[in-house]
Enzyme design. Structure first.
Site, mmCIF file in Angstrom:
data_model
loop_
_atom_site.group_PDB
_atom_site.id
_atom_site.type_symbol
_atom_site.label_atom_id
_atom_site.label_comp_id
_atom_site.label_asym_id
_atom_site.label_seq_id
_atom_site.Cartn_x
_atom_site.Cartn_y
_atom_site.Cartn_z
ATOM 1 N N PRO A 1 -59.625 -89.308 -22.108
ATOM 2 C CA PRO A 1 -58.251 -89.401 -21.615
ATOM 3 C C PRO A 1 -58.089 -90.668 -20.795
ATOM 4 C CG PRO A 1 -59.522 -87.903 -20.243
ATOM 5 C CD PRO A 1 -60.424 -88.298 -21.381
ATOM 6 N N ARG B 1 -65.388 -105.535 -3.182
ATOM 7 C CA ARG B 1 -64.895 -104.224 -2.766
ATOM 8 C C ARG B 1 -65.970 -103.520 -1.949
ATOM 9 N NH1 ARG B 1 -61.838 -100.447 -7.083
ATOM 10 N NH2 ARG B 1 -60.358 -102.156 -6.808
ATOM 11 N N ARG C 1 -75.954 -101.120 -12.949
ATOM 12 C CA ARG C 1 -74.561 -101.122 -12.514
ATOM 13 C C ARG C 1 -73.959 -99.776 -12.868
ATOM 14 N NH1 ARG C 1 -70.569 -105.245 -15.283
ATOM 15 N NH2 ARG C 1 -69.385 -103.388 -15.933
ATOM 16 N N GLU D 1 -74.653 -99.192 -16.626
ATOM 17 C CA GLU D 1 -75.033 -100.420 -17.326
ATOM 18 C C GLU D 1 -76.450 -100.834 -16.921
ATOM 19 O OE1 GLU D 1 -73.145 -102.291 -19.436
ATOM 20 O OE2 GLU D 1 -71.030 -102.104 -18.901
#
Length: 291
Positions: free
Chosen positions: A170, A218, A247, A264
């Site tokens: 979704p 961030r 990652r 990752e």
């Protein structure tokens, strides 16, 4: 021959922003390094003390060839991340294992044959994302609205016809405002985080070597860190290895809580430019591994 070869690909030349930072950081550690194309048969991989897989961004259409290369390299020198980790991580069906272990993962339906496609697409009434289980750089990935189910079906069947299974997820609406958060780990320890803008405003992402992304620095929230740390611990237990680099990509679910969209371990950009000490941490970890 340099101490370390950074495995890349010809198409990535000059495009990997991590590469110059890592080369400079390795030099500061007293480690000579150079990039090399993984598909270049003329490279003597065994002459290096270690090979670190970095920007091998063209591997997806020839995954078996890439994994065979990794096994050959590992037979003659150190390879990070190891070939068995690359084998496991280059098929995104590893997410099923993570979900089975209780890790919050983006809900996913899997289509491994044409008869599975309709059921997978009908699982969610809103926008869906269709992508192959073997892909790099968000290639062959697209978002489809409820009115575009026929296009979604055609995209899924095209991926299957090319020999790759399909995953349907979704589309999470909070992504448009919040984007993704990537958590980077070096030698099993948290290094830094970055933000990634939403890619799927509409249309496929399949023409270039990778999709262009809006990347910012961030700060990870405690909830994001908790999931990232949990994933890294699970990966180490599952593979029997602490990866040199990892990652963990997180997205906000409908309730705002973070969910894993990808782990990752193969050729991720680590976005070293977003943290002043990241390249140094990675270079120090490489030096430690080669002694």
């Amino acid at each position: 021959m340099p101490d370390v070869l950074l495995a890349s690909c010809a198409a990535a030349t000059g495009k990997d922003e991590d590469e110059p930072l890592l080369l400079a950081a390795l030099a500061a550690e007293g480690v000579s390094a150079a990039p090399a194309d993984w598909a270049d048969d003329g490279v003597d991989w065994g002459a290096a003390s270690a090979v670190v897989v970095r920007s091998t961004w063209d591997y997806a259409p020839r995954r078996e060839e890439f994994l065979a290369w990794a096994r050959r390299v590992e037979a003659v020198t150190r390879l990070a991340n190891p070939a068995d980790v690359l084998t496991w991580n280059t098929d995104k069906r590893y997410l099923r294992e993570l979900a089975a272990a209780g890790v919050p993962v983006v809900p996913t339906a899997w289509a491994e044959a044409p008869d599975d496609v309709a059921t997978a697409l009908e699982r969610w009434p809103g926008d869906v994302v269709v992508k192959p289980v073997v892909s790099a750089g968000a290639r062959d990935t697209a978002r489809f609205s409820p009115a575009e189910r026929e296009q979604a079906r055609a995209a899924a069947e095209g991926i299957l016809a090319g020999g790759r299974a399909v995953m349907v997820q979704p589309y999470l609406d909070r992504l448009d405002a919040e984007g993704e958060t990537g958590l980077v780990y070096v030698d099993g320890a948290y290094s830094h985080a970055f933000g990634k803008g939403a890619l799927l405003a509409g249309g496929p992402l399949g023409e270039g070597l990778y999709a262009e992304e809006e990347i910012t620095s961030r700060t990870a929230t405690p909830a994001q860190r908790a999931i990232g740390d949990r994933v890294l611990a699970w990966v180490a237990e599952r593979t029997g290895r602490t990866p040199l680099y990892a990652r963990v990509d997180l997205v906000p679910g409908d309730d705002g809580d973070p969910q894993v969209i990808e782990v990752e371990l193969t050729e991720p950009s680590l976005f070293l430019t977003t943290d002043g000490g990241a390249a140094d941490r990675l270079a120090a970890a490489i030096r430690r591994r080669i002694g």
